[in-house]
Design a protein around this motif. Structure first.
Motif, PDB file in Angstrom:
ATOM      1  N   VAL A  91      -4.230 -35.917 -28.824  1.00 45.85           N
ATOM      2  CA  VAL A  91      -4.994 -36.805 -27.954  1.00 45.85           C
ATOM      3  C   VAL A  91      -5.482 -36.018 -26.744  1.00 45.85           C
ATOM      4  O   VAL A  91      -4.715 -35.279 -26.121  1.00 45.85           O
ATOM      5  N   THR A  92      -6.768 -36.176 -26.420  1.00 45.00           N
ATOM      6  CA  THR A  92      -7.337 -35.625 -25.191  1.00 45.00           C
ATOM      7  C   THR A  92      -7.885 -36.797 -24.403  1.00 45.00           C
ATOM      8  O   THR A  92      -8.653 -37.597 -24.931  1.00 45.00           O
ATOM      9  N   GLU A  93      -7.476 -36.925 -23.129  1.00 41.92           N
ATOM     10  CA  GLU A  93      -7.906 -38.046 -22.312  1.00 41.92           C
ATOM     11  C   GLU A  93      -8.011 -37.624 -20.855  1.00 41.92           C
ATOM     12  O   GLU A  93      -7.490 -36.585 -20.465  1.00 41.92           O
ATOM     13  N   VAL A  94      -8.700 -38.438 -20.075  1.00 39.71           N
ATOM     14  CA  VAL A  94      -8.816 -38.200 -18.637  1.00 39.71           C
ATOM     15  C   VAL A  94      -7.770 -39.057 -17.943  1.00 39.71           C
ATOM     16  O   VAL A  94      -7.691 -40.267 -18.175  1.00 39.71           O
ATOM     17  N   ILE A  95      -6.961 -38.420 -17.111  1.00 38.37           N
ATOM     18  CA  ILE A  95      -6.014 -39.140 -16.268  1.00 38.37           C
ATOM     19  C   ILE A  95      -6.702 -39.317 -14.918  1.00 38.37           C
ATOM     20  O   ILE A  95      -6.940 -38.345 -14.198  1.00 38.37           O
ATOM     21  N   ALA A  96      -7.050 -40.553 -14.577  1.00 35.55           N
ATOM     22  CA  ALA A  96      -7.868 -40.822 -13.398  1.00 35.55           C
ATOM     23  C   ALA A  96      -7.040 -40.824 -12.121  1.00 35.55           C
ATOM     24  O   ALA A  96      -5.960 -41.415 -12.070  1.00 35.55           O
ATOM     25  N   ASP A  97      -7.576 -40.151 -11.102  1.00 35.85           N
ATOM     26  CA  ASP A  97      -7.034 -40.242  -9.745  1.00 35.85           C
ATOM     27  C   ASP A  97      -7.748 -41.349  -8.982  1.00 35.85           C
ATOM     28  O   ASP A  97      -7.153 -42.042  -8.164  1.00 35.85           O
ATOM     29  N   GLU A  98      -9.053 -41.477  -9.249  1.00 36.99           N
ATOM     30  CA  GLU A  98      -9.876 -42.477  -8.571  1.00 36.99           C
ATOM     31  C   GLU A  98     -10.817 -43.131  -9.571  1.00 36.99           C
ATOM     32  O   GLU A  98     -11.367 -42.463 -10.443  1.00 36.99           O
ATOM     33  N   VAL A  99     -11.021 -44.432  -9.400  1.00 38.64           N
ATOM     34  CA  VAL A  99     -12.004 -45.171 -10.188  1.00 38.64           C
ATOM     35  C   VAL A  99     -12.896 -45.912  -9.201  1.00 38.64           C
ATOM     36  O   VAL A  99     -12.401 -46.669  -8.368  1.00 38.64           O
ATOM     37  N   GLY A 100     -14.193 -45.647  -9.276  1.00 31.87           N
ATOM     38  CA  GLY A 100     -15.143 -46.310  -8.383  1.00 31.87           C
ATOM     39  C   GLY A 100     -15.940 -47.350  -9.139  1.00 31.87           C
ATOM     40  O   GLY A 100     -16.442 -47.094 -10.230  1.00 31.87           O
ATOM     41  N   PHE A 101     -16.063 -48.538  -8.550  1.00 31.47           N
ATOM     42  CA  PHE A 101     -16.797 -49.627  -9.183  1.00 31.47           C
ATOM     43  C   PHE A 101     -18.250 -49.556  -8.712  1.00 31.47           C
ATOM     44  O   PHE A 101     -18.577 -49.948  -7.600  1.00 31.47           O
ATOM     45  N   LEU A 102     -19.113 -49.042  -9.556  1.00 26.01           N
ATOM     46  CA  LEU A 102     -20.517 -48.886  -9.210  1.00 26.01           C
ATOM     47  C   LEU A 102     -21.328 -50.132  -9.526  1.00 26.01           C
ATOM     48  O   LEU A 102     -22.425 -50.315  -9.002  1.00 26.01           O
ATOM     49  N   GLU A 103     -20.797 -50.965 -10.384  1.00 23.58           N
ATOM     50  CA  GLU A 103     -21.467 -52.214 -10.760  1.00 23.58           C
ATOM     51  C   GLU A 103     -20.379 -53.219 -11.094  1.00 23.58           C
ATOM     52  O   GLU A 103     -19.530 -52.956 -11.932  1.00 23.58           O
ATOM     53  N   TYR A 104     -20.381 -54.336 -10.410  1.00 22.48           N
ATOM     54  CA  TYR A 104     -19.373 -55.353 -10.672  1.00 22.48           C
ATOM     55  C   TYR A 104     -19.956 -56.714 -10.343  1.00 22.48           C
ATOM     56  O   TYR A 104     -21.083 -56.822  -9.871  1.00 22.48           O
ATOM     57  N   GLY A 105     -19.196 -57.759 -10.574  1.00 25.79           N
ATOM     58  CA  GLY A 105     -19.673 -59.109 -10.302  1.00 25.79           C
ATOM     59  C   GLY A 105     -20.354 -59.702 -11.511  1.00 25.79           C
ATOM     60  O   GLY A 105     -19.981 -59.436 -12.648  1.00 25.79           O
ATOM     61  N   GLY A 106     -21.417 -60.473 -11.240  1.00 24.52           N
ATOM     62  CA  GLY A 106     -22.151 -61.159 -12.307  1.00 24.52           C
ATOM     63  C   GLY A 106     -22.946 -60.190 -13.143  1.00 24.52           C
ATOM     64  O   GLY A 106     -22.739 -58.979 -13.121  1.00 24.52           O
ATOM     65  N   LYS A 107     -23.905 -60.738 -13.881  1.00 19.47           N
ATOM     66  CA  LYS A 107     -24.761 -59.898 -14.712  1.00 19.47           C
ATOM     67  C   LYS A 107     -25.559 -58.953 -13.838  1.00 19.47           C
ATOM     68  O   LYS A 107     -25.813 -59.223 -12.668  1.00 19.47           O
ATOM     69  N   LYS A 108     -25.991 -57.849 -14.414  1.00 16.16           N
ATOM     70  CA  LYS A 108     -26.733 -56.842 -13.669  1.00 16.16           C
ATOM     71  C   LYS A 108     -27.965 -57.462 -13.006  1.00 16.16           C
ATOM     72  O   LYS A 108     -28.277 -57.160 -11.867  1.00 16.16           O
TER      73      LYS A 108
END
Length: 135
Positions: A91-108
């Motif tokens: 298995v190769t995966e990214v272990i995240a230190d930070e996650v930024g929400f660039l789009e959230y809420g209702g529909k785009k």
């Protein structure tokens, strides 16, 4: 140096679990990241598995959903284990230190409409003649 920065869209809703014993929140999800170049006119994407721990895991699972744009910063980790059928799995995966929400809420579409309607100006913008500015 092992550092990864990704910007992409969630392929499905994040899966939230809690580690046995410690109770630490663990969220897993896959990010679709577009490649820079297209093959035969079609965009290509890489599907990268990500793991995040703690409060960020809970926030990601609670506020992000399939198709939403996010950024991930972390490191690449590889591991292997023996599956139930006796084969070795890698298995190769990214272990995240930070996650930024660039789009959230209702529909785009709803987000962009709300931003233009609630920008604080309420249509009271006065045009400026900048013809006299020397630069």
């Amino acid at each position: 140096m092992n550092k990864v920065v990704l910007v992409g869209r969630l392929t499905k809703d994040p899966e939230l679990k809690f580690a046995q014993g410690t109770g630490t929140a663990v969220a897993t999800f896959t990010v679709a990241v577009n490649r820079r170049f297209k093959r035969e006119g079609q965009p290509e994407a890489d599907f990268i598995p990500v793991v995040v721990f703690g409060k960020q895991a809970e926030a990601t699972a609670n506020y992000m959903s399939k198709g939403k744009l996010l950024s991930v910063s972390g490191n690449i980790q590889t591991r292997n284990y023996e599956a139930k059928d006796g084969t070795r799995r890698y298995v190769t995966e990214v272990i995240a230190d930070e996650v930024g929400f660039l789009e959230y809420g209702g529909k785009k579409e709803d987000v962009s409409t709300n931003e233009t309607q609630n920008n604080g100006y309420n249509g009271e913008i006065t045009p400026i003649d900048d013809g006299d500015i020397p630069f």
